[in-house]
Design a protein around this motif. Structure first.
Motif, PDB file in Angstrom:
ATOM      1  N   GLY A 162      54.964  19.150  22.573  1.00  0.00           N
ATOM      2  CA  GLY A 162      55.585  18.948  23.869  1.00  0.00           C
ATOM      3  C   GLY A 162      56.614  17.842  23.782  1.00  0.00           C
ATOM      4  O   GLY A 162      57.151  17.543  22.711  1.00  0.00           O
ATOM      5  N   THR A 179      53.994  25.287  28.233  1.00  0.00           N
ATOM      6  CA  THR A 179      52.879  24.949  27.364  1.00  0.00           C
ATOM      7  C   THR A 179      52.148  26.215  26.931  1.00  0.00           C
ATOM      8  O   THR A 179      51.997  27.161  27.708  1.00  0.00           O
ATOM      9  N   ASP A 188      53.931  15.181  26.401  1.00  0.00           N
ATOM     10  CA  ASP A 188      53.542  14.838  25.040  1.00  0.00           C
ATOM     11  C   ASP A 188      52.725  13.548  25.032  1.00  0.00           C
ATOM     12  O   ASP A 188      53.260  12.469  25.273  1.00  0.00           O
ATOM     13  N   LYS A 224      55.251  23.528  24.079  1.00  0.00           N
ATOM     14  CA  LYS A 224      54.075  22.817  23.546  1.00  0.00           C
ATOM     15  C   LYS A 224      53.184  23.841  22.861  1.00  0.00           C
ATOM     16  O   LYS A 224      52.456  24.597  23.512  1.00  0.00           O
TER      17      LYS A 224
END
Length: 415
Positions: A162, A179, A188, A224
């Motif tokens: 991320g 994500t 993140d 992500k």
């Protein structure tokens, strides 16, 4: 037959533990001549229930992959022509493969699904090229300041842990985010993804005006695919790649992988995926890996998936333009060569919590090459992905080092 569907668990590793390689699930390569309905129908004939990832594409959380696995025996990426099958359904997979003796087999072959990890950072001293008030040493070495190009509006996907989406250097550049990790947002909490995103397309330092991002006007797509511990699976990575293609990304940066062994060849399934990306004008650039210990005369082979012929594998250079002692090399005779190299030692970039940090590794070198690709695409927007690959290689600065370590040389932009 009753079957259970389980989520592949997160792994907690001690520093002295070897990372596991395989999840127990299977990757299946699908015939490109088969359409989605044929694939689903063929699976159903063998009591295999496949969930098309496209049916879950509007999900706002990363739970949709696990939800698909819970609802079915596996998931199917139609654009990539790959399925991922639960371990509990493997007995049903074998007859589905063996029945492929018809003129157009739908399921071609299988591979084990791997765990994939953020390429771990290595810290080393720096020399010769140095950071100054204008830019980081890597920016100077690649001659980035000698070009007016900034990658304006070129879509670059960074698939990692991320990013810090509130970071002042990154926030203006993030066009989309998603994500693929269950129970975790794009934010993140590791730092690795933010560092990579900053190198590819971060703006200059918000207050000091210090340039460290290669393509600060590129459009960042943050996927992500690794959790906050830096761990994921092939399914996460493939989902991120398909998302990048859906969003017409021209470049995908992968600072992740899994260790390979001497004599091991590449994944035929990832090679098929990467070749299809090239056809769809998307170049995948991946980290070669940090498993070498050259001071001890140990050179490890290029990691998965960077070892695929249709993925550009990036080695790391020191500030005196030597090969970084941790950088993997092209030692396997059956594939796994280094294609290009870039700065990868003591590299300044963004970090989590609106911070900054120096890191070392092929993880840092890779997004710098991805950013350079964006600059070249700004100059020549009609470049195909294979032509972009050739341009990166042709403009590289030749080094007096083995091609097995640095490929074509230092990623470089000509003034």
């Amino acid at each position: 037959m009753s079957r259970s569907y389980v989520t592949i668990p997160a792994i907690t590793l001690r520093d002295d533990e070897r990372k596991p390689r395989y999840t127990g699930r299977k990757l299946v390569l699908i015939n490109r001549a088969s359409n989605s309905s044929q694939v689903i129908s063929h699976a159903r004939k063998h009591s295999l229930r496949l969930a098309a990832v496209s049916d879950f594409s509007k999900a706002k959380t990363g739970d949709y992959l696990n939800e698909a696995f819970r609802q079915a025996d596996g998931i199917y990426f139609d654009r990539l022509k790959v399925a991922v099958i639960n371990e509990s359904a493997e007995p049903l997979l074998k007859p589905a493969l063996s029945s492929g003796k018809q003129k157009q087999p739908h399921f071609l072959f299988t591979e084990q699904e791997r765990y994939v990890y953020a390429i771990a950072s290595r810290r080393r001293a720096s020399a010769d090229y140095t950071d100054n008030a204008a830019a980081s040493w890597g920016i100077h070495a690649m001659n980035i300041l000698g070009s007016p190009l900034k990658g304006k509006n070129i879509p670059v996907a960074v698939l990692d842990t991320g990013a810090d989406t509130t970071h002042p250097d990154l926030h203006p550049r993030i066009r989309r985010k998603k994500t693929f990790v269950s129970g975790q947002q794009v934010t993140d909490l590791n730092g690795h993804g933010s560092h990579c995103a900053g190198l590819a397309a971060g703006n200059q330092h918000a207050t000091r005006g210090f340039r460290y991002g290669v393509a600060p006007l590129a459009s960042l797509l943050i996927g992500k695919v690794l959790n906050n511990q830096g761990e994921g699976t092939d399914a996460n990575i493939l989902a991120g790649i398909e998302w990048a293609l859906d969003n017409k990304c021209r470049v995908v940066s992968l600072s992740l992988g899994s260790e390979t062994y001497e004599g091991e060849t590449w994944s035929r399934i990832y090679e098929s995926v990467a070749a299809e990306c090239l056809k769809q004008n998307c170049l995948i650039i991946a980290a070669a890996g940090n498993e070498s210990a050259r001071a001890e005369k140990l050179i490890s082979p290029v990691a998965h998936p960077a070892n695929c012929p249709s993925i550009m594998a990036v080695g790391a250079l020191t500030a005196n333009l030597g090969i970084a002692e941790f950088s993997c090399g092209g030692i396997n005779p059956d594939g796994g060569q280094i294609d290009i190299a870039a700065p990868g030692v003591n590299i300044w970039s963004a970090w989590k919590n609106k911070g900054y940090r120096r890191e070392s590794g092929t993880s840092a070198a890779t997004p710098m090459v991805a950013g350079l690709a964006a600059l070249l695409l700004e100059a020549e927007p009609t470049l195909t992905a294979p032509a972009l690959w050739m341009k990166l290689v042709q403009t590289a600065k030749r080094l007096n080092l083995p091609a097995t370590d640095v490929g074509a040389g230092l990623a470089f932009i000509r003034s």
